[in-house]
Enzyme design. Structure first.
Site, PDB file in Angstrom:
ATOM      1  N   HIS A  45      48.140  48.596  33.416  1.00  0.00           N
ATOM      2  CA  HIS A  45      48.238  47.128  33.449  1.00  0.00           C
ATOM      3  C   HIS A  45      49.395  46.594  32.593  1.00  0.00           C
ATOM      4  O   HIS A  45      49.598  45.389  32.528  1.00  0.00           O
ATOM      5  CB  HIS A  45      46.920  46.446  33.006  1.00  0.00           C
ATOM      6  CG  HIS A  45      45.750  46.768  33.881  1.00  0.00           C
ATOM      7  ND1 HIS A  45      44.643  45.969  33.949  1.00  0.00           N
ATOM      8  CD2 HIS A  45      45.532  47.780  34.735  1.00  0.00           C
ATOM      9  CE1 HIS A  45      43.766  46.510  34.799  1.00  0.00           C
ATOM     10  NE2 HIS A  45      44.303  47.612  35.283  1.00  0.00           N
ATOM     11  N   ASP A  93      39.919  57.574  38.047  1.00  0.00           N
ATOM     12  CA  ASP A  93      40.506  56.255  37.735  1.00  0.00           C
ATOM     13  C   ASP A  93      40.214  55.909  36.278  1.00  0.00           C
ATOM     14  O   ASP A  93      40.062  54.743  35.924  1.00  0.00           O
ATOM     15  CB  ASP A  93      39.907  55.202  38.689  1.00  0.00           C
ATOM     16  CG  ASP A  93      40.674  53.881  38.663  1.00  0.00           C
ATOM     17  OD1 ASP A  93      41.849  53.884  38.249  1.00  0.00           O
ATOM     18  OD2 ASP A  93      40.094  52.848  39.055  1.00  0.00           O
ATOM     19  N   GLU A 145      40.480  46.760  44.218  1.00  0.00           N
ATOM     20  CA  GLU A 145      39.775  47.077  42.964  1.00  0.00           C
ATOM     21  C   GLU A 145      40.232  46.168  41.844  1.00  0.00           C
ATOM     22  O   GLU A 145      39.437  45.707  41.033  1.00  0.00           O
ATOM     23  CB  GLU A 145      40.009  48.538  42.589  1.00  0.00           C
ATOM     24  CG  GLU A 145      39.049  49.052  41.512  1.00  0.00           C
ATOM     25  CD  GLU A 145      39.502  48.821  40.080  1.00  0.00           C
ATOM     26  OE1 GLU A 145      38.689  48.950  39.177  1.00  0.00           O
ATOM     27  OE2 GLU A 145      40.685  48.487  39.856  1.00  0.00           O
ATOM     28  N   GLU A 146      41.531  45.904  41.810  1.00  0.00           N
ATOM     29  CA  GLU A 146      42.067  45.129  40.680  1.00  0.00           C
ATOM     30  C   GLU A 146      41.705  43.646  40.772  1.00  0.00           C
ATOM     31  O   GLU A 146      42.014  42.876  39.867  1.00  0.00           O
ATOM     32  CB  GLU A 146      43.593  45.319  40.580  1.00  0.00           C
ATOM     33  CG  GLU A 146      44.044  46.764  40.346  1.00  0.00           C
ATOM     34  CD  GLU A 146      43.696  47.325  38.964  1.00  0.00           C
ATOM     35  OE1 GLU A 146      42.983  46.652  38.209  1.00  0.00           O
ATOM     36  OE2 GLU A 146      44.135  48.446  38.666  1.00  0.00           O
ATOM     37  N   ASP A 201      45.517  49.566  45.527  1.00  0.00           N
ATOM     38  CA  ASP A 201      46.142  48.333  45.049  1.00  0.00           C
ATOM     39  C   ASP A 201      46.515  48.507  43.585  1.00  0.00           C
ATOM     40  O   ASP A 201      45.971  49.374  42.897  1.00  0.00           O
ATOM     41  CB  ASP A 201      45.222  47.113  45.222  1.00  0.00           C
ATOM     42  CG  ASP A 201      43.943  47.191  44.395  1.00  0.00           C
ATOM     43  OD1 ASP A 201      43.381  48.300  44.251  1.00  0.00           O
ATOM     44  OD2 ASP A 201      43.505  46.144  43.871  1.00  0.00           O
TER      45      ASP A 201
END
Ligand code: BES
Ligand code: ZN
Length: 457
Positions: free
Chosen positions: A427, A180, A153-154, A88
């Site tokens: 992000h 990550d 995860e987000e 994701d």
């Protein structure tokens, strides 16, 4: 060069094309309208895992987005590595600030630009291609591998923790391998041995039952935006010290040895400021930039609203205001305890002219991994073999909450073998990933599998 390493060099162009196909899928987990795309990304990976020859490739439905597992167990006496990654991505917003469309991967100066390029599609895909390099060349995989890939995860991995708890046998392993995180700098391989935890909160301030004319009522009725900003202003003092009662009670103080290790890391505030176009930095008094950004807890407003936000002026006394606040945590702070302390403190600052509500969002525990762990030593050697440079060990400020749960539920350490860079703009608009590091990442992962058995204690 081993057959596996040669296979990677020979097939890197095809691997890139496959990654670009994955990057074209807008798998934004937080956006409900993107749910079919998150599923599409999961199906893409299922197809990949099957094609490379893994066994038991399974898509597990959850209340949210699916979890994928797969494995290749060849010999019980070999170490078993569980590879974790997330497919994701964060929302691309604000989209107008992207130079090229976020879901059309574009290559410029050796970097691929797309949402998820680094976080975490590009990084986690390295391990799929690394495993492929053994299975497709008929080379004996020196380790057993298992995969667990999630699509949440987000948004704080809400369905992964119960899944791990219910599938302990399926996920049994000697260690978890995760890409990550970021390297310390360009061409500077590094292993992350600590991550911060997180407590994410929302504050809602409610005043009059409707928005009012600020001339007719202003001065006589409390303004929720004014109250909210006063509350926020009292959460930290001028020295950057968080004022929530009990906030630092469980913070493990930095030892002189830890501070020495931080000083040895190559960091200069000048290029750091220049990159952000800042005249000066800000943070907790008495700590360096690196310490502030990874070893000390923080409190930051992530979003704030209330009143008129569009162009021009509108005279209004808003009926409501709100803010999103995140606190990054360090050992041994507990996210639930911090959330309670936050709520108590914020409510204690509220005047009786308004109603203040505090809503907790997701959280996560901080982690620090023992530097003597043999898995970290093997990972460092793998990096050195591929990058031909000494590895640095550093803690990072971001969070991967599931790392603490892997330790708690499965009893295993995670190896944070990051191939990203802070300049990847995670992000943010124009996220990117170096294609050279994608290539070296696949080779490092494969090298790690080759040498891990020699390090096992
Ligand atoms: N890959 C990041 C975490 C990260 C970034 C760790 C940089 C170290 C360095 C991960 O995808 C992420 O963004 N995690 C969230 C967790 C949250 C949503 C629970 C974070 O840190 O904000
Ligand atoms: Zn992220």
């Amino acid at each position: 060069m081993s057959d596996s390493q040669k296979y990677i060099d020979d097939n890197i162009d095809a691997f890139q094309e496959q990654l670009f196909d994955l990057l074209r899928i807008p798998s934004v987990s937080t956006n409900p309208t993107r749910k079919p795309d998150v599923l599409k990304a999961a199906e893409f990976l299922i197809d990949q895992l099957k094609k490379i020859g893994l066994d038991d490739v399974t898509l597990h439905k959850t209340k949210g987005h699916p979890i994928i597992t797969a494995q290749k167990i060849t010999d019980d006496s070999k170490p078993t590595v569980l590879i974790y990654g997330h497919y994701d991505v964060q929302p691309p917003d604000p989209e107008e600030l992207w130079d090229t469309p976020p879901f059309e991967p574009t290559v410029k100066n050796g970097r691929v630009y797309a949402r998820g390029a680094s976080d975490d599609k590009g990084q986690s895909f390295t391990h799929i291609k690394s495993v492929e390099s053994f299975l497709k060349t008929g080379t004996d995989l020196p380790v057993n591998v298992k995969f667990i890939l999630e699509g949440e995860e987000e948004i704080g991995s809400p369905n992964l923790i119960p899944f791990i708890e219910e599938n302990k046998d399926l996920l049994e392993c000697d260690m978890v391998l995760i890409s990550d995180t970021a390297m310390f700098g360009e061409d500077q391989p590094s292993i992350t041995y600590g991550l911060r935890g997180l407590a994410y909160m929302e504050i809602h301030v409610t005043g009059p039952n409707r928005d009012l004319h600020s001339g007719v009522y202003g001065g006589a009725v409390e303004n929720p935006v004014n109250v909210l900003t006063e509350i926020i202003a009292q959460l930290k003092d001028k020295d950057g010290v968080i004022q929530i009662e009990g906030f630092y009670d469980d913070v493990e103080p930095m030892t002189p040895e830890m501070r020495e290790a931080y000083k040895k890391l190559p960091h200069d505030d000048e290029p750091y400021k220049k990159d952000l176009q800042l005249e000066a930095l800000h943070g907790e008094k008495g700590y360096s930039t690196l310490e502030r950004a990874s070893a000390r807890p923080t409190l930051d407003v992530n979003g704030i609203w209330g009143g008129y936000q569009k162009a021009g002026a509108k005279t209004v006394l808003p009926g409501k205001a709100g803010a999103k606040v995140s606190m990054r945590l360090v050992p041994d702070q507990d996210p639930e305890k911090i959330a309670e302390l936050f709520e108590k403190h914020v409510k204690s600052l509220a005047p009786d002219t308004v109603t203040v509500d505090v809503v907790p969002h997701h959280g996560g525990h901080p982690v620090v991994i023992d530097l003597n762990y043999y898995g970290l030593k093997a990972a460092a050697q793998a990096f050195e073999d591929v990058y031909e440079k000494n590895v640095l060990f550093a803690r990072e400020g971001g969070s991967i909450p599931i790392v603490a749960d892997f330790k708690k539920i499965l009893g295993v350490n995670s190896i944070l073998m990051g191939f990203g860079l802070t300049r990847d703009a995670l992000h943010s608009p124009n996220e990117s990933f170096s294609l050279k590091d994608f290539h070296r990442g696949i080779k490092t992962s494969a090298r790690f599998f080759e040498i891990l058995p020699d390090f096992k204690e």
